[in-house]
Enzyme design. Structure first.
Site, short mmCIF file in Angstrom:
data_model
loop_
_atom_site.label_atom_id
_atom_site.label_comp_id
_atom_site.label_asym_id
_atom_site.label_seq_id
_atom_site.Cartn_x
_atom_site.Cartn_y
_atom_site.Cartn_z
N CYS A 154 0.85 -1.19 0.00
CA CYS A 154 0.00 0.00 0.00
C CYS A 154 0.90 1.25 0.00
CB CYS A 154 -0.96 -0.05 1.19
SG CYS A 154 -2.18 1.27 1.23
N ASP A 211 -9.61 -3.48 -6.92
CA ASP A 211 -9.13 -2.40 -6.05
C ASP A 211 -9.72 -1.08 -6.50
OD1 ASP A 211 -7.75 -0.54 -4.54
OD2 ASP A 211 -5.81 -1.54 -4.75
N HIS A 243 -7.96 -4.30 -2.83
CA HIS A 243 -6.82 -3.67 -2.19
C HIS A 243 -6.42 -4.49 -0.95
CE1 HIS A 243 -4.09 -0.34 -1.64
NE2 HIS A 243 -4.41 -0.30 -0.36
#
Length: 278
Positions: A154, A211, A243
């Protein structure tokens, strides 16, 4: 055969940042008598940068090094466990607390506030310099700078792209669902799509087709930028994953994609000379 060194050997505390308490029963906790793990500090820019490390207990010579870059939630138990998993594979893995100067993610109980009041205030230039110092620290603790890799998740995925363009000693990088483009600020002046032409190391990007925060259009633009730059890079999209699909402590975890991504990461490191006994 080396079994001990002078690194700190304090047991790392467990737990997760309050902003993202575990929500899944799939949380993985790696434990093994074959690894040595704990907390240490790294001199960086006039301060002591806290970090978590893991390595095999017994090894000969030097170890390949993987810098592990945190999610926005800091170096919590999942990131520590990634380090331990890498140690079982034969790496010296180090995860530094990259915004310890700006604050503690454990002080925040929701993601928007955490991002606004802490994460957005961390300059990319500071982060990249800290990672340079962590890499140098590794060389003083049996790490082989000639076998240096980086991986991140991330927030850390984006940083992994940037570091592959920043430090020419990096041999390979793997970015897990890191943002590729977006708004620029004084503290975040470039994104991965802006530095495709500057990459020093091959980068593998691992992304989720579901995502919503990183749309497929953004991934297509990044692929075009990489192609135009003739960069050594590959982006894999898992169509059923969203995600944070590697975050086994969250509901977003997608086991098949995470396991495949892990194997692809190890193969990527090996392909570009960052592997045990290489």
């Amino acid at each position: 055969m080396k079994t001990e060194d002078n690194m700190a050997q304090k047991t790392a505390p467990g737990g997760f940042a309050p902003a993202v308490q575990p929500t899944a029963s799939s949380t993985i906790i790696t434990g093994s008598d074959a690894i040595h793990a704990g907390e240490t500090s790294v001199p960086s820019q006039g301060e002591n940068l806290p970090a978590y490390y893991a390595r095999p207990k017994e090894y000969q010579g030097t170890l390949p090094v993987v810098l592990v870059v945190q999610e926005i939630f800091g170096v919590h138990e999942h990131i520590r466990d990634v380090c331990r998993r890498l140690a079982l594979e034969g790496y010296l893995a180090i995860a530094p607390e990259l915004y310890f100067r700006e604050g503690d993610p454990n002080d925040y109980h929701d993601i928007p506030t955490l991002f606004k009041e802490l994460v957005s205030k961390v300059p990319d230039s500071q982060v990249l310099s800290d990672l340079d110092h962590v890499a140098n620290w590794a060389t003083r603790h049996d790490g082989d700078i000639r076998r240096l890799a980086i991986t991140g998740f991330c927030w850390g995925g984006r940083i992994s792209w940037l570091f592959a363009a920043h430090n020419p000693q990096v041999r390979a990088a793997v970015a897990w669902y890191g943002r590729l483009d977006g708004e620029k600020t004084l503290k975040q002046q470039k994104h991965p799509i802006d530095i495709a032409i500057d990459l020093n190391a091959p980068v593998l990007g691992l992304y989720g087709g579901q995502d919503e925060s990183i749309p497929l259009e953004s991934i297509d633009k990044m692929r075009q930028a990489l192609h135009a730059a003739n960069a050594k890079a590959e982006i894999v999209v898992y169509p059923d994953a969203g995600h944070a699909f590697n975050a086994d402590y969250r509901a977003s975890y997608h086991a098949d994609s995470a396991k495949d991504g892990w194997q692809r990461m190890l193969a990527w490191f090996a392909q570009y000379g960052v592997a045990p006994n290489a």
